[in-house]
Design a protein around this motif. Structure first.
Motif, PDB file in Angstrom:
ATOM      1  N   TRP A  72       3.456   1.460  10.593  1.00 23.16           N
ATOM      2  CA  TRP A  72       3.948   2.490   9.683  1.00 23.16           C
ATOM      3  C   TRP A  72       5.381   2.592   9.096  1.00 23.16           C
ATOM      4  CZ3 TRP A  72       0.801   5.889  13.715  1.00 23.16           C
ATOM      5  CH2 TRP A  72      -0.243   6.114  13.415  1.00 23.16           C
ATOM      6  N   HIS A 132       0.837  -1.188   0.055  1.00 23.32           N
ATOM      7  CA  HIS A 132       0.054   0.070  -0.096  1.00 23.32           C
ATOM      8  C   HIS A 132       0.878   1.157  -0.028  1.00 23.32           C
ATOM      9  CE1 HIS A 132       0.892   0.440   4.254  1.00 23.32           C
ATOM     10  NE2 HIS A 132       0.313  -0.833   4.621  1.00 23.32           N
ATOM     11  N   PRO A 133       0.315   2.432  -0.250  1.00 22.74           N
ATOM     12  CA  PRO A 133       1.122   3.686  -0.435  1.00 22.74           C
ATOM     13  C   PRO A 133       2.117   3.955   0.538  1.00 22.74           C
ATOM     14  CG  PRO A 133      -1.142   4.041  -0.991  1.00 22.74           C
ATOM     15  CD  PRO A 133      -1.038   2.881  -0.416  1.00 22.74           C
ATOM     16  N   LEU A 134       1.873   3.648   1.954  1.00 22.50           N
ATOM     17  CA  LEU A 134       3.083   3.874   3.034  1.00 22.50           C
ATOM     18  C   LEU A 134       4.199   3.069   2.900  1.00 22.50           C
ATOM     19  CD1 LEU A 134       0.591   4.376   5.855  1.00 22.50           C
ATOM     20  CD2 LEU A 134       1.527   6.046   4.485  1.00 22.50           C
ATOM     21  N   ALA A 144      -6.734   3.526  13.687  1.00 19.35           N
ATOM     22  CA  ALA A 144      -7.925   4.486  13.727  1.00 19.35           C
ATOM     23  C   ALA A 144      -8.783   4.337  14.857  1.00 19.35           C
ATOM     24  CB  ALA A 144      -8.798   4.010  12.460  1.00 19.35           C
ATOM     25  N   ALA A 158      -5.452   8.954  10.011  1.00 16.53           N
ATOM     26  CA  ALA A 158      -5.124   9.281   8.638  1.00 16.53           C
ATOM     27  C   ALA A 158      -5.112   7.968   7.741  1.00 16.53           C
ATOM     28  CB  ALA A 158      -3.840   9.822   8.716  1.00 16.53           C
ATOM     29  N   HIS A 159      -5.012   6.903   8.227  1.00 21.26           N
ATOM     30  CA  HIS A 159      -5.275   5.697   7.137  1.00 21.26           C
ATOM     31  C   HIS A 159      -6.088   4.461   7.547  1.00 21.26           C
ATOM     32  CE1 HIS A 159      -1.833   7.554   5.178  1.00 21.26           C
ATOM     33  NE2 HIS A 159      -1.110   7.807   6.345  1.00 21.26           N
ATOM     34  N   VAL A 192      -8.057   2.422   6.597  1.00 21.24           N
ATOM     35  CA  VAL A 192      -8.246   1.348   5.777  1.00 21.24           C
ATOM     36  C   VAL A 192      -6.901   0.356   5.837  1.00 21.24           C
ATOM     37  CG1 VAL A 192      -8.129   0.201   3.306  1.00 21.24           C
ATOM     38  CG2 VAL A 192      -9.673   2.419   4.132  1.00 21.24           C
ATOM     39  N   GLU A 193      -5.689   1.213   5.800  1.00 20.86           N
ATOM     40  CA  GLU A 193      -4.354   0.308   5.986  1.00 20.86           C
ATOM     41  C   GLU A 193      -4.199  -0.199   7.286  1.00 20.86           C
ATOM     42  OE1 GLU A 193      -4.174   3.259   2.503  1.00 20.86           O
ATOM     43  OE2 GLU A 193      -4.591   3.141   4.686  1.00 20.86           O
ATOM     44  N   TYR A 194      -4.530   0.851   8.434  1.00 21.55           N
ATOM     45  CA  TYR A 194      -4.388   0.616   9.912  1.00 21.55           C
ATOM     46  C   TYR A 194      -5.618   0.900  10.603  1.00 21.55           C
ATOM     47  CZ  TYR A 194       0.498   0.940   8.256  1.00 21.55           C
ATOM     48  OH  TYR A 194       1.504   0.778   7.298  1.00 21.55           O
TER      49      TYR A 194
END
Length: 300
Positions: free
Chosen positions: A44, A9-11, A287, A278-279, A281-283
């Motif tokens: 992260w 994913h983008p991170l 959240a 901020a993320h 879906v990924e984390y």
């Protein structure tokens, strides 16, 4: 060897799969290369592979995270022993090579469940234990202790960045309460005592627990020195009202931080909420931490 796998994913800039992790072990620690690799976890900043039963391989997933591993390798052997719960003091180190561009570590595998995935009410059982761990860490730091520009610093140093996040983050729960907590912290007297060691990130994703006990304090990459208030923000990130009362009472008993320190800590918690959200879906667990903290700051 072919190019590293594409990011998940983008991170993530380099997704360290099993073949890459094993190749690095074979290259630099061949006596460990035949151990089974399993239970991959990513955050992260790092991917962690469990290595056999008692070790783990910890590797940065993006360039900005590589200095955090170096920070752990240099300083965790110095401060880890003062903390009365297990910490992942590096046992071996890995160097950049043609296979992978950043330093990495072999660390002990520490048992327990990531606290972010546990019931909040159950955390009260070990709130005093976390208070003891942070109180032990929050001793005066030496002059050459690392500097973290994002934690342990004066709130005014973060004022513009945090205010922008709090004002502009989409769908931020309890925005007015978070802004109020942040601005109250800014008006509190600043830290004027000698700088102490600061973990930098003792949130529920970096804690392990089991059977009503805190079993580990993880991820010392953000280790620095300064004002302990940024660490004490975990009172709102981790606990409900009962757990927070136990944490604050034990910390006060051990360290006697003044009201201004707790006001700054509350402000730090508010400023971190949009970071955790901020993320989603990924984390998703992070959240959840953000939503929980926002609710605690708004209602207690």
């Amino acid at each position: 060897m072919s190019a590293p796998p594409a990011p998940a994913h983008p991170l993530i800039e380099i997704d360290v799969d099993e073949s890459l992790a094993r190749a690095l072990l074979a290259e630099q620690h061949p006596d460990l290369a035949d151990r089974p690799l399993h239970s991959r976890m990513h955050g992260w900043d790092n991917i962690t592979w469990r290595l056999g039963d008692d070790l783990a391989v910890r590797l940065p997933v993006r360039e900005i995270s590589a200095p955090l591993v170096v920070n752990e390798q240099r300083w965790l052997p110095v401060v880890g022993g003062r903390v009365p719960v297990p910490t992942p003091v590096p046992l071996r180190t890995g160097a950049p090579s043609p296979l992978y561009p950043w330093p990495w570590s072999v660390v002990p595998w520490l048992t327990g469940t990531v606290v972010a995935a546990t019931d909040v009410a159950g955390r009260t059982a070990w709130a005093a234990q976390l208070a003891d761990a942070l109180a032990a860490l929050h001793a005066e730091a030496p002059a050459d202790a690392p500097h973290n520009p994002y934690r342990g610093v004066a709130l005014r140093d973060r004022a513009q960045v945090v205010a922008t996040r709090l004002e502009s983050a989409p769908d931020l729960p309890h925005r007015d309460a978070l802004l109020a907590a942040w601005h109250d912290g800014l008006t509190a007297p600043e830290w004027a005592s000698p700088a102490v060691w600061v973990h930098g990130d003792p949130h529920p994703g970096n804690l392990l627990s089991d059977g009503g006990r805190l079993t580990a304090l993880l991820d010392f990459g953000d280790l620095g020195h300064g004002d302990p208030a940024s660490d004490l923000a975990t009172a709102w990130l981790t606990f409900d009202a009962a757990g927070r009362a136990a944490f604050v009472a034990r910390t006060t008993q051990r360290r006697g931080w003044d009201d201004a320190t707790w006001r700054r800590a509350r402000a730090w918690a508010a400023g971190l909420v949009p970071v955790f959200l901020a993320h989603p879906v990924e984390y998703p667990l992070m959240a959840d931490v953000g939503r929980h903290a926002a609710e605690q700051l708004a209602t207690h």
